[in-house]
Design an enzyme around this catalytic site. Structure first.
Site, short mmCIF file in Angstrom:
data_model
loop_
_atom_site.label_atom_id
_atom_site.label_comp_id
_atom_site.label_asym_id
_atom_site.label_seq_id
_atom_site.Cartn_x
_atom_site.Cartn_y
_atom_site.Cartn_z
CE LYS A 59 -2.75 2.07 4.93
NZ LYS A 59 -2.70 1.21 3.72
CB SER A 76 -0.94 0.01 1.21
OG SER A 76 -0.21 0.14 2.41
#
EC number: 3.4.21.89
Length: 278
Positions: free
Chosen positions: A119, A42
């Site tokens: 993230k 990701s």
């Protein structure tokens, strides 16, 4: 008899040494740096599957999430950070708190599952965040997005989970080149980083999200292959991340393995030792 006492004393000393080592490691992991292994794609191409890094816990101060979670399914051990440090929850949720900056790559506890995620922080408290046609908008203004060639990798299973990459040039057979569009994204504070694009999908267009006080909006750099704040918790996403759930900032990759295990040293990527995370 003396031999038995000597043997027993040696065992006791060994056990004490092990206990002391575990305590020291636990304190180090809780207060200073937590090891983190990248399990998914990701955050490509900033972070690759198999990157090993240390998370700086001193950057944002300490909360209940700073305490380690210990999960060993094989023996049924599942001790959560809330079990150890739940008493720290409440109020602003942090001790010696430092404010995250837009663009930080942060590790945090998933607000629902409790698992550690990584993230990039794109939205601060009070910000209005939206994706329009694949471009990030902050407070109504589109961030700068400049084409930066392509990101290429071999189509094959990656990491312990054997994850296969998604490609803009799909379908791609095993052993062929998987291509994604690459862009340089620049935030208003001057921070720049790489983001990838695979193709049109629902997460390229979102409502306007207003980040509540004490929360942050985080997204993966591999924009079309990331479960992040664009999807509310109520429907299985990450949603807004509370300040107390931030664990620390990721600053540098220590080493990286392209194989199924970090122990397979012959698969280590020679160009990623001590690589700065941007």
């Amino acid at each position: 008899m003396d031999d038995e006492k000597s043997w027993g004393g040696a065992i006791a000393e060994t056990l004490k040494t092990i206990v002391y080592a575990l305590l020291i490691a636990g304190v180090f992991r809780t207060l200073f740096f937590q090891p983190f292994w990248i399990p998914s794609g990701s955050m490509k191409d900033t972070l690759l599957i198999g990157d090993f890094l240390f998370v700086n816990k001193m950057t944002y101060g300490y909360s209940y999430a700073s305490c380690p979670s210990v999960r060993i399914p094989a023996v049924g051990l599942d001790i959560d950070a809330e079990d150890l440090c739940g008493w720290m929850q409440g109020g602003d949720g942090r001790l010696f708190g430092g404010m995250p900056e837009r663009g930080d790559v942060a590790v945090f506890r998933h607000p629902v599952s409790g698992r550690d995620f990584i993230k990039r922080i794109v939205g601060l408290p009070g910000d209005r965040v939206q994706m329009r046609d694949g471009r990030l908008h902050i407070n109504g203004e589109a961030v700068t997005l400049a084409p930066d060639g392509t990101f290429e990798e071999v189509m094959r299973p990656q990491g312990p989970q054997g994850i296969r990459p998604r490609c803009a040039n799909a379908p791609v057979g095993t052993g062929a080149t998987c291509i994604k569009e690459k862009f340089e994204e620049s935030f208003p504070n001057g921070e720049t980083h790489s983001v990838l694009n695979i193709g049109r999908q629902a997460s390229d267009d979102t409502p306007v999200y207003t980040v509540p006080d004490g929360h942050f909006f985080l997204m993966g750099d591999n924009r079309d292959n990331s479960s992040d704040s664009r999807v509310p918790q109520q429907i299985g996403g990450v949603g807004m991340v509370p300040y107390a759930d931030l664990i620390g900032r990721a600053d540098r990759v220590m080493f990286s393995s392209a194989g199924r295990s970090m122990l397979f040293f012959w698969t280590w990527r020679g160009d990623r030792f001590f690589e700065k995370i941007e």
